[in-house]
Write an enzyme that holds these catalytic residues in place. Structure first.
Site, PDB file in Angstrom:
ATOM      1  N   GLY B   8       0.813  -1.211   0.000  1.00 48.58           N
ATOM      2  CA  GLY B   8       0.000   0.000   0.000  1.00 48.58           C
ATOM      3  C   GLY B   8       0.845   1.258   0.000  1.00 48.58           C
ATOM      4  O   GLY B   8       1.703   1.430   0.848  1.00 48.58           O
ATOM      5  N   GLY B  10      -0.247   4.468   0.346  1.00 49.94           N
ATOM      6  CA  GLY B  10      -0.971   5.633   0.873  1.00 49.94           C
ATOM      7  C   GLY B  10      -0.075   6.390   1.855  1.00 49.94           C
ATOM      8  O   GLY B  10       1.150   6.253   1.833  1.00 49.94           O
ATOM      9  N   PHE B  11      -0.679   7.174   2.722  1.00 45.22           N
ATOM     10  CA  PHE B  11       0.114   7.974   3.665  1.00 45.22           C
ATOM     11  C   PHE B  11       0.947   7.100   4.596  1.00 45.22           C
ATOM     12  O   PHE B  11       2.109   7.400   4.865  1.00 45.22           O
ATOM     13  CB  PHE B  11      -0.792   8.893   4.480  1.00 45.22           C
ATOM     14  CG  PHE B  11      -1.261  10.089   3.717  1.00 45.22           C
ATOM     15  CD1 PHE B  11      -0.362  11.050   3.293  1.00 45.22           C
ATOM     16  CD2 PHE B  11      -2.605  10.263   3.411  1.00 45.22           C
ATOM     17  CE1 PHE B  11      -0.780  12.166   2.585  1.00 45.22           C
ATOM     18  CE2 PHE B  11      -3.037  11.374   2.698  1.00 45.22           C
ATOM     19  CZ  PHE B  11      -2.123  12.319   2.290  1.00 45.22           C
ATOM     20  N   VAL B  77      -1.796  -8.027  -4.219  1.00 41.79           N
ATOM     21  CA  VAL B  77      -1.458  -9.097  -3.279  1.00 41.79           C
ATOM     22  C   VAL B  77      -2.608 -10.103  -3.299  1.00 41.79           C
ATOM     23  O   VAL B  77      -3.771  -9.727  -3.164  1.00 41.79           O
ATOM     24  CB  VAL B  77      -1.247  -8.531  -1.868  1.00 41.79           C
ATOM     25  CG1 VAL B  77      -1.110  -9.662  -0.857  1.00 41.79           C
ATOM     26  CG2 VAL B  77      -0.010  -7.647  -1.852  1.00 41.79           C
ATOM     27  N   GLU B 168     -17.791  18.551   2.306  1.00 42.68           N
ATOM     28  CA  GLU B 168     -16.988  19.160   1.252  1.00 42.68           C
ATOM     29  C   GLU B 168     -17.641  18.973  -0.117  1.00 42.68           C
ATOM     30  O   GLU B 168     -17.698  19.917  -0.924  1.00 42.68           O
ATOM     31  CB  GLU B 168     -15.574  18.559   1.253  1.00 42.68           C
ATOM     32  CG  GLU B 168     -14.698  19.183   2.336  1.00 42.68           C
ATOM     33  CD  GLU B 168     -13.509  18.328   2.766  1.00 42.68           C
ATOM     34  OE1 GLU B 168     -12.745  18.783   3.625  1.00 42.68           O
ATOM     35  OE2 GLU B 168     -13.344  17.208   2.243  1.00 42.68           O
ATOM     36  N   ASP B 297      -5.602   3.492   7.748  1.00 44.76           N
ATOM     37  CA  ASP B 297      -7.035   3.200   7.822  1.00 44.76           C
ATOM     38  C   ASP B 297      -7.340   1.723   8.034  1.00 44.76           C
ATOM     39  O   ASP B 297      -8.436   1.368   8.453  1.00 44.76           O
ATOM     40  CB  ASP B 297      -7.730   3.628   6.506  1.00 44.76           C
ATOM     41  CG  ASP B 297      -7.817   5.135   6.368  1.00 44.76           C
ATOM     42  OD1 ASP B 297      -7.215   5.834   7.204  1.00 44.76           O
ATOM     43  OD2 ASP B 297      -8.473   5.602   5.429  1.00 44.76           O
ATOM     44  N   ALA B 313      -5.429  11.202   7.545  1.00 43.10           N
ATOM     45  CA  ALA B 313      -4.055  11.287   7.052  1.00 43.10           C
ATOM     46  C   ALA B 313      -3.036  11.456   8.191  1.00 43.10           C
ATOM     47  O   ALA B 313      -2.014  10.777   8.193  1.00 43.10           O
ATOM     48  CB  ALA B 313      -3.944  12.419   6.034  1.00 43.10           C
TER      49      ALA B 313
END
Lengths: 424, 424
Positions: B8, B10-11, B77, B168, B297, B313
């Site tokens: 992964g 991501g952050f 994976v 948002e 997450d 994040a």
């Protein structure tokens, strides 16, 4: 109130519409399948991850919103009835007083439609994104492949067609592997990628003079591109390309070889030439239908040189402006002058800092030509997001050999997370 | 040489990888299904046509290319074997000394997977592009629709879920119809669009204090958004949404209601909570497997407040950095300290110039909060295309209420030209 219907929001359609903006007693409806106008001359930059789609495309609606007499409708034209002066679309019927068809062209596979899935062409944003996806994925596949033969196949790129688009694509792939990607991989050396440009004819860039075309070949070779002339493709499949008896094993083939005009002309019974372009009168109207005009890549205008004008942006823009003037003139009782194309020359770019330019007998190549190419293209990007921003971004990528838009977006929309069940 | 495999980009994964860059005697392999890292906090801007995908996403490969000890492989994976310390992927097997799972989360439809096709969530670039396509197409459909009922349906937008993402999205649609699109249409008045934000609970933004959430409701209403609380959705179909007995006729529903962690954790037999997050020890490892960590997450870390840390994040970034430090420390004989999250507060934005910010007991709303939101987000955009360019572009769009990336790109790749035969 005369009603002008324009089909197609490319260079011809947009220039016709803008020319009719605020015209007294004239209302305009522009129909396009897409919501955006595309600056096609820079489409290869989107395919090669140098620019984002939004840098070279803008909503037709907002480009024309300042003219209250113009309406924009997104939709497909499904039929034309010239006698009744109406057209049917997927959202209903429209009647017109003047009709301008400017539906453009698509790639032609010379009867081998089955090649399309293995060798996408470059005419729309989706196709540009698809080409970007394939090229970048090939490097990823090579990086993770344990087999040397496969790695070689993934690092071989074939571009079919030695016109300006083919030259731009091949040059950009060569440059990307030599500079942008050089340090990003661990198992492969991107600088070893093979890029092959296939041309069926005896030389590339036949619309340019021979010395300039030769210079382009040399520039391409500097970027590691092999130029094969007299090399007509006989077959394309999942595993590679056949050039006569020779087999090139490759996972990535791009098609820039031939065009065919929108099928709308032929399907409506209009007189067309060999590649589907509608044969037009000196005023761009269709024989027998003086209020139906065909402009841009879709039309075959032969009254100036005996040959059809080329399918380029300048031709389409001049034809669009001409038609706006003609319709305005008739509205005030004026007559029709024949269309006259003013040739301002032609240019093609090869990689980051080389181009060739030909204006009449005046020829230019190398860095100076590239600067000229850049200035002309930036000038014509008017009305897009923000010319200044695109220029800055571009300058940035060019100076640093970065390609900011190097994103692979999957073809189908799906959740991004890896789950054991979903996997093949 | 210890081998760290990170799943992964991501952050969490990126921060772990960067923290291990150039670490002596450690090599890292990062596997991700996509080739890009995504700055998710600004994903709604892509969905709302304010930014282009390339503005908030960058190739993982190039973000990490400066570290020779890190390899990036694009792939899925397909299986995990903790006992043998190996994982299988669609391109072969990998063995590891340390494994970091950071596969993120996806939207959860609470058992109603059939709602997904009518109500896409916002977690990936494809989904953002799809949401943009649907929202912009709804205006196009309304413009060309002859029927008043249909026009009303196309101009009704429903956002499900009153968390920061829902707020948002709803704010951005409200603003887009009131300002950006206001002058672009002839048959409809985009400012008459209805935007409804549905929240099942008693109030929106439950993670913020009540006064700030109230302020957000007021700001949303100024942009024309109706906020419905205590309004659980009971059905979503092609034609609309049911909220208990009430029917909202709409063509566009966006889902921002609930998340579920990557299914990889559960599928591998790891202990998970109700929403699929892997329950982790104080050092983010999995019980019984001290060399397997789960971060971001995908993990449920409950040792600090008794409740799992939120899927944001900052949590993911801090966990990634923590794991890099832990692995580096063990490589030199050091021990493990438990993970400790430093809460720097939270923020949400509502439209072009309003936000709410809460740091401990300190609260801020309105324009000042928005400036703070902007500064923080720009600061963290490090490593992307060019922070300066994004800022300029953004400033441009915000100041002029333009949305440059307002392009509808078709879901499927096809030729763009209208042909009577192809049409439905």
């Amino acid at each position: 109130m005369r009603h002008v219907v324009i089909v197609g929001g490319g260079f011809a359609g947009m220039n016709a519409a803008k020319g009719l903006g605020d015209a007294p007693d004239i209302r305009v409806t522009l129909v396009d399948r897409n919501n955006h106008h595309l600056f096609q001359p820079l489409l290869y930059q989107v395919a090669m991850a140098g620019l984002s789609p939004a840098d070279i495309a803008a909503p037709i609606r907002s480009m024309l919103s300042r003219y209250p007499n113009i309406q924009v409708l997104q939709g497909d034209v499904t039929g034309l009835d010239f006698a009744a002066k109406k057209l049917t679309t997927d959202f209903g019927e429209l009647t017109y007083d003047y009709l301008i068809l400017a539906c453009g062209a698509r790639h032609s596979y010379f009867g081998h439609e089955e090649w399309e899935e293995h060798a996408p062409g470059l005419k729309s944003l989706e196709q540009a994104t698809e080409i970007r996806r394939r090229v970048l994925l090939a490097y990823e596949e090579a990086e993770r492949s344990p087999n040397a033969e496969d790695r070689k196949r993934f690092l071989t790129f074939v571009v079919v067609g030695g016109g300006p688009t083919g030259v731009e694509l091949a040059g950009a792939i060569g440059e990307m592997s030599r500079f942008t990607l050089a340090k990003d991989f661990r198992n492969i050396d991107p600088t070893q990628a093979r890029v092959i440009l296939l041309e069926a004819g005896p030389r590339i860039l036949p619309m340019f003079s021979e010395p300039l075309a030769k210079r382009a070949v040399r520039d391409l070779e500097t970027l590691g591109v092999q130029v094969w002339v007299n090399s007509a493709v006989t077959n394309i499949d999942r595993e590679g390309v056949d050039v006569k008896s020779e087999r090139i094993r490759t996972a990535t083939v791009l098609w820039a070889a031939g065009v065919e005009a929108s099928r709308l002309g032929k399907a409506s019974g209009l007189p067309t030439d060999r590649v589907g372009r509608v044969v037009v009168e000196p005023d761009l109207s269709v024989q027998g239908f003086p209020y139906v005009f065909v402009a841009g890549d879709q039309s075959a205008f032969t009254h100036q040189t005996g040959k059809p004008l080329p399918g380029t942006a300048p031709v389409a823009m001049q034809q669009g402006r001409y038609l706006a003037k003609l319709i305005r003139s008739e509205a005030t009782g004026g007559g029709r002058e024949p269309f006259q194309f003013t040739d301002k020359g032609q240019m093609a770019t090869i990689g980051r800092s080389r181009a060739i330019v030909e204006v009449g007998r005046w020829k230019l190549a190398g860095f100076k030509a590239w600067v000229m190419w850049l200035v002309v293209h930036i000038y014509y990007l008017t009305g897009f997001r923000s010319r200044l921003l695109v220029v800055l971004q571009w300058a940035w990528s060019y100076l640093w050999f970065r390609r900011g838009a190097r994103l692979i977006v999957p073809k189908t929309w799906r959740f991004y997370e890896p789950t054991p069940k979903d996997s093949p």
